[in-house]
Design a protein around this motif. Structure first.
Motif, PDB file in Angstrom:
ATOM      1  N   SER A  33       0.843  -1.197   0.000  1.00  0.00           N
ATOM      2  CA  SER A  33       0.000   0.000   0.000  1.00  0.00           C
ATOM      3  C   SER A  33       0.878   1.247   0.000  1.00  0.00           C
ATOM      4  N   HIS A  69       5.285   4.894   2.586  1.00  0.00           N
ATOM      5  CA  HIS A  69       5.638   6.017   3.469  1.00  0.00           C
ATOM      6  C   HIS A  69       6.301   5.505   4.756  1.00  0.00           C
ATOM      7  N   GLU A 124       0.610   3.569   2.143  1.00  0.00           N
ATOM      8  CA  GLU A 124       0.966   3.790   3.555  1.00  0.00           C
ATOM      9  C   GLU A 124       2.240   3.028   3.903  1.00  0.00           C
TER      10      GLU A 124
END
Length: 77
Positions: free
Chosen positions: A65, A70, A67
């Motif tokens: 993903s 990051h 996320e």
């Protein structure tokens, strides 16, 4: 099926434009971090883009993903 993300990274606030990429403070730690991500096949392809040491870095990453992208890159010293 793999999910690939194209990630651009720009120079941070501590970047010294008078020094080369490998002469920047923290280079060894950053290089070791990126090497680990490549060994784990998280970073599939990547490196500086532009003349000389590059204006930015471009990476292709394999992640579950955005996320996760990051989160993993947040650990870059």
């Amino acid at each position: 099926m793999a999910d690939y993300y194209l990630v651009t990274r720009v120079h941070g606030p501590s970047w010294d434009p008078t020094r080369g990429r490998r002469e920047q403070d923290g280079w060894d730690e950053h290089a070791a971090f990126m090497d680990r991500l490549a060994e784990e096949s998280f970073v599939v392809l990547g490196g500086p883009v532009g003349e000389g040491d590059g204006d930015y870095a471009l990476h292709v990453v394999d992640a579950e993903s955005e996320e996760r992208v990051h989160a993993r890159l947040a650990g870059d010293p």
